[in-house]
Scaffold this active site. Structure first.
Site, short mmCIF file in Angstrom:
data_model
loop_
_atom_site.label_atom_id
_atom_site.label_comp_id
_atom_site.label_asym_id
_atom_site.label_seq_id
_atom_site.Cartn_x
_atom_site.Cartn_y
_atom_site.Cartn_z
N THR A 1 31.30 46.04 46.55
CA THR A 1 30.23 45.19 47.08
C THR A 1 30.51 44.80 48.53
OG1 THR A 1 29.76 44.33 44.87
CG2 THR A 1 28.93 43.06 46.73
N ASN B 1 37.88 40.53 38.02
CA ASN B 1 37.20 40.26 39.30
C ASN B 1 36.33 39.02 39.17
OD1 ASN B 1 35.89 40.37 41.75
ND2 ASN B 1 34.83 42.30 41.36
N SER C 1 35.98 47.60 39.02
CA SER C 1 35.57 46.23 39.30
C SER C 1 36.71 45.52 40.03
CB SER C 1 35.27 45.50 37.98
OG SER C 1 34.98 44.16 38.21
N SER D 1 30.20 43.15 40.03
CA SER D 1 28.82 43.62 39.88
C SER D 1 28.67 44.19 38.49
CB SER D 1 28.50 44.71 40.92
OG SER D 1 28.59 44.20 42.22
N GLY E 1 32.91 52.27 38.95
CA GLY E 1 33.81 53.40 38.84
C GLY E 1 34.13 53.68 37.38
#
Length: 992
Positions: A123, A168, A118, A172, A399
């Site tokens: 994205t 972050n 993240s 997402s 990830g």
């Protein structure tokens, strides 16, 4: 190559000689490819130079710069468009273009897998790829709309699926796989999105410093007052229990109000109706009201709702019965021996049921949202035949994740990464083996870590962790997270990749709690806390709530496993490309490179394993043509050009360079170099050779320029001699001495004439021709004038043509003859000055088939005493009539008309001269009209008497009855007047 006239800026990526400062652009060229430290140092050097992209063969490694870089413009897109993958510096556009061209040329479906932590930029990478395709692919109007919808799906999915986390600000919280469909021309014609494992637990709980999904804050900050009133919401996020747990209502880096506008616009572009948007917002608001629904506990432990206002708003927004919803939140329905029983929930159970409903509602809403986006991206009817359609898939998924406290979500995420790593190794090895076989190179067995044992540990039927978890959730009786852990210990005890506190040695027990189990993943060890595993895997909705919401849920882990299996099938059917994203620091600061954090990600992304597989055989491979083109200056036999077979040229070159047999292999179309040092020594030799090459090229270039200059001087001198000689003989007949000069003069005149031709028929300018072209010039002038007139006439509409014809006749009759001509001819000539209603119907009937072509009001002066009488003058095709109301007073046949007389002054008098041989004739007709120019022109044209119009400067003589003569005198005065004058004349006074 640079010469004295300018310097060419050589991009440092274009030469391997810059490797000491900025590292190598492909990790396979690292000499110490087994060294993790060497890989990280290469990343650090490149990051310091804002070179955020590096290859591992065909894999792109991307480091988040946390700042805007001038490398994503349309010009950059064009720079990478259609260029071979390794020709210029690594870039996301290079990978995008290579994937697109492979799809077009090989007609095979492709996919790009993007992974990373993240905040690593996954994205953004997917956005850049989509933008590249929407800008560079051929499109029509429909495809442009599709491109807009593809791009606008991002802000919508980010609003509903992204949130601020500790790492972050725009993380997402779901996995996304998007298919972009292309037609046979390579134009995007459709799309489809699959979503995986939305983090629904975030709806009801956030860690400190984190936020719920963006859409909640955007609605409260950006929605107008009327909307919030309709949804019964307040602007303050602190008013809602589901938004306060992270204690982070606002972000300095994000404007929720601006993002709200972006999302609303995006929903409109995608095709959501106002009713659908309102439905969506109703559900979002209902989740907030659900979080504010509170419970009380009675004396006997029963639970009741204490916030009736909230439950009323909630029922209205969800469109359900309020009493049914109230009962569903405070009671559960049980089935025993075929009989249903309703049992009250205690306080904790009611709170859990409320949160479970909130998560289920939001999860279903997100699924519905994705389905609606898919409908807008669906392949249109005109493309449904599917002929020639190919696909590029984009996988943007989490990830490998290791947090301080890892739970069910991290277990699913890391299971997904285990499967992707398994797929990656399998596909990479297969791709390598296929390339070797294609080139006729013997395949060498590659040693690698096979993580199938870990995947089986998680997903194996009956014995895998997911199967055990499902069994525990479905087992009758009391179950809990601890019993699940005990079941794992009983079933998996002794597995080399599974450890618990009970099964561990003394050293490991000190760092593990009794509620944890440890899995040894391909990327390292991870401890998972089992607390909440059963609740998160189970749907937790009692039957009452299911009936209210009419939904059925499977176990989450099994559902995710099944989705993951389908995803693996999709990916296995496509040709893969990879983007591995790395975050350089946790503080989101540009220029800062945290080596410990990067090492952690290099390990979890499996970059070293990837590099080892890629370097197991040959480090460097290039097609013969590219290799020979670059290094041919190093061999006298191949420089400056090789004219034989490419393979022979490469063989000649490497033999001259002294390559040993174990250092390289020649395939069918490529050269394979085993060691980076071999390539580097070749590159260094090229750099050392360049000064000599530059001198050679400069000498050749300067010599060529000098020869060109000398040739131009000779040609100039010869030309000047010809012109001078021709000027001297210019008056002679055409001969060899003056032919060039005369031809030049003629050519110059014609070129000048071409540039200065008159633009309109009124333009009388014309260049003066030389003596030899006078006749030609006159002929060209006539032709040009005729051509302009013809073009002008073709452009004239029929009504204007008629107008022009009348104005030309008026000009012939009155120009420079009558004072009122300029004013009269400057106005439009009307078809009639009388409306149809002004002409008496009885008169029309009397005229019969003779249609009135023109009518105007006139004044007739009697022959006796010149008394004025108002009349209408009506013109037909063969005669004119004077009409008094309903009676035709006089008919004037055009054939009998002897002439028409007008004065030269500005008055409106005119006389129609009639035959006077017969004493029975009434004599000439004296009339006055305000539109005399128009009337006389039309009358003369209809009667064919244009040449019979007389413009008299002083007086007009006319015939009275029985042959007597009358006179009209015209004079100028200060006022208009028509009166009887001296000697029985009619006096007409016009203005000066």
């Amino acid at each position: 190559v640079m010469d004295v006239e300018g310097r060419v800026r050589i991009v440092m990526e274009s030469a391997l000689t810059a490797r000491d400062r900025v590292g190598v652009q492909d990790f396979v060229l690292l000499e110490k490819y087994n060294s993790e430290a060497a890989l990280i140092e290469n990343l650090r050097r490149r990051f310091g130079e804002n070179l955020i992209y590096t290859y591992i063969g065909s894999v792109l490694v991307s480091v988040n710069p946390y700042k805007e870089l001038e490398m994503y413009s349309k010009q950059q897109m064009e720079r990478y468009r259609g260029v071979s993958f390794y020709e210029i510096s690594p870039h996301i556009y290079a990978l995008s273009d290579n994937t697109y061209r492979a799809m077009r040329t090989e007609r095979k479906d492709q996919c790009i897998m993007i992974s990373g932590e993240s905040g690593a930029g996954k994205t953004e990478a997917s956005k850049k790829i989509l933008l590249y395709y929407t800008v560079t692919c051929p499109i029509n109007e429909h495809m442009a709309t599709l491109g807009d919808r593809l791009l606008q799906s991002n802000p919508v999915l980010e609003a509903f699926g992204n949130a601020k986390t500790f790492r972050n600000d725009n993380s997402s919280r779901f996995g996304k796989y998007m298919d972009v469909q292309f037609d046979f021309r390579g134009a995007p014609v459709g799309g489809h999105i699959l979503n995986y494992l939305l983090e629904k637990s975030r709806v009801v709980h956030q860690n400190h410093g984190e936020r719920n999904f963006h859409i909640f804050y955007q609605l409260l900050d950006g929605g107008d007052d009327d909307l919030l009133t309709t949804l019964a919401l307040e602007r303050n996020p602190q008013s809602y229990n589901y938004l306060v747990k992270g204690n982070c209502p606002r972000l300095s880096s994000v404007s929720d109000k601006n993002n709200w506008k972006v999302v609303m616009k995006a929903l409109s572009v995608i095709g959501f109706t106002e009713e659908e948007v309102q439905k969506l917002l109703d559900i979002i608001a209902s989740v907030l009201h659900l979080g504010n629904t509170q419970f009380g506990e009675g004396e006997e432990g029963e639970t009741y709702i204490t916030t009736e206002t909230q439950i009323t708003h909630l029922a209205k927004l969800l469109g359900v019965d309020v009493s049914a919803l109230r009962d569903a939140l405070t009671h559960k329905k049980l089935t025993a021996k075929g009989e249903e029983m309703i049992s009250p929930l205690n306080f904790e159970q009611a709170m859990s049921a409320r949160d479970a409903l909130a998560k289920a509602v939001y999860g279903r809403t997100f699924t519905w949202l994705v389905e609606k986006i898919n409908q807008s991206l669906a392949l249109k009817e005109i493309y449904h035949s599917g002929k020639g359609c190919t696909v590029i898939g984009l996988l943007d998924i989490y990830g490998f994740e290791v947090l301080q406290h890892n739970s069910f979500e991290q277990f699913c995420i890391n299971y997904c990464n285990e499967k992707l790593q398994q797929l990656f190794i399998e596909l990479t090895l297969r791709s390598e083996q296929e390339e070797y076989e294609t080139e006729g190179i013997a395949w060498e067995t590659v040693q690698y870590i096979d993580n199938k044992i870990i995947c089986d540990l998680i997903e194996e039927k009956h014995k895998g962790i997911i199967s055990i978890l499902d069994e525990e959730c479905l087992r009758p009786g009391e179950t809990c997270d601890v019993s699940f852990l005990e079941k794992l210990e009983d079933t998996l005890g002794g597995h080399p990749h599974f450890v618990t506190h009970k099964l561990a040695n003394g050293k490991t027990r000190r760092v593990m709690s009794r509620e944890e189990f440890r899995l040894l993943h391909y990327a390292g060890e991870v401890n998972y806390n089992v607390n909440g595993f059963l609740d998160k895997n189970n749907d937790l909705l009692n039957r009452n709530l299911k009936e209210v919401r009419t939904m059925q849920m499977d176990e989450a882990a099994t559902q995710f496993k099944n989705s993951l299996m389908k995803l693996m099938e999709i990916l296995m059917s496509k040709e893969p490309s990879y983007v591995r994203c790395i975050k350089p620091n946790d503080a989101k600061q540009p220029g800062r490179f945290d080596e410990v954090l990067v090492r952690h990600q290099v390990k979890y992304l499996g970059l070293m394993e990837n590099l080892r597989v890629r370097r197991a055989g040959f480090a460097y491979r290039r097609c013969f043509e590219a290799f020979l083109q670059r290094y041919k200056p190093l061999c006298p036999e191949t420089w400056p050009n090789w004219h034989g077979r490419l393979a022979d040229g490469v063989s000649t070159l490497v033999n001259h360079l002294g390559y040993k047999a174990e250092e390289y292999k020649l395939g069918r179309s490529k050269i394979f170099i085993r060691f980076p040092k071999t390539l580097f020594s070749t590159e260094d030799a090229l750099q050392a050779k360049k000064p000599e090459i530059v001198i050679t090229i400069q000498s050749a270039w300067r010599g060529m320029k000098a020869r060109r200059r000398a040739k131009r001087r000779r040609q100039a001198a010869e030309l000047i001699r010809k012109l001078i000689k021709g000027f001297i003989y210019r008056h002679e007949e055409y001969c060899p001495e003056n032919e060039y000069f005369l031809d030049h003069v003629r050519c110059s005149f014609l070129k000048n004439l071409r540039k200065n031709l008159p633009k309109s028929v009124l333009d009388q300018n014309w260049p003066t021709p030389p003596p030899s072209l006078v006749e030609t010039s006159d002929h060209l002038r006539r032709l040009h004038m005729r051509n302009m007139v013809m073009k002008y006439c073709r452009r004239v509409q029929p009504e204007w043509k008629k107008q022009m014809m009348q104005k030309v006749i008026a000009s012939e009759i009155f120009k420079d003859q009558k004072d009122s001509y300029p004013q009269g001819v400057g106005r439009l000539f009307l078809d009639s000055r009388l409306e149809r209603e002004q002409i008496n119907l009885k008169v029309v009937q009397t005229l019969g088939n003779d249609k009135v072509q023109y009518g105007v009001s006139v004044v007739k002066y009697d022959r006796r005493g010149f008394k004025p009488r108002p009349r209408q003058l009506l013109l037909t095709n063969t005669f004119a009539v004077l009409v008094e109301r309903t009676k035709i007073k006089q008919r004037v046949d055009y054939t009998a008309l002897r002439g028409i007389s007008v004065s030269s002054l500005s008055d409106g008098m005119f006389v129609l001269h009639m035959p006077n041989e017969d004493n029975k004739q009434k004599g000439d007709v004296v009339l006055h009209c305000d539109h005399v120019i128009e009337l006389v022109t039309k009358l003369a044209m209809m009667a064919g008497k244009v040449n019979y119009v007389n413009v008299s400067p002083g007086s007009i003589r006319f015939v009275l009855a029985r042959g007597k003569e009358g006179i009209i005198d015209f004079v100028r005065g200060s006022e208009l007047k028509v009166a009887k004058g001296k000697r029985g004349h009619l006096l007409v006074v016009s203005l000066f």
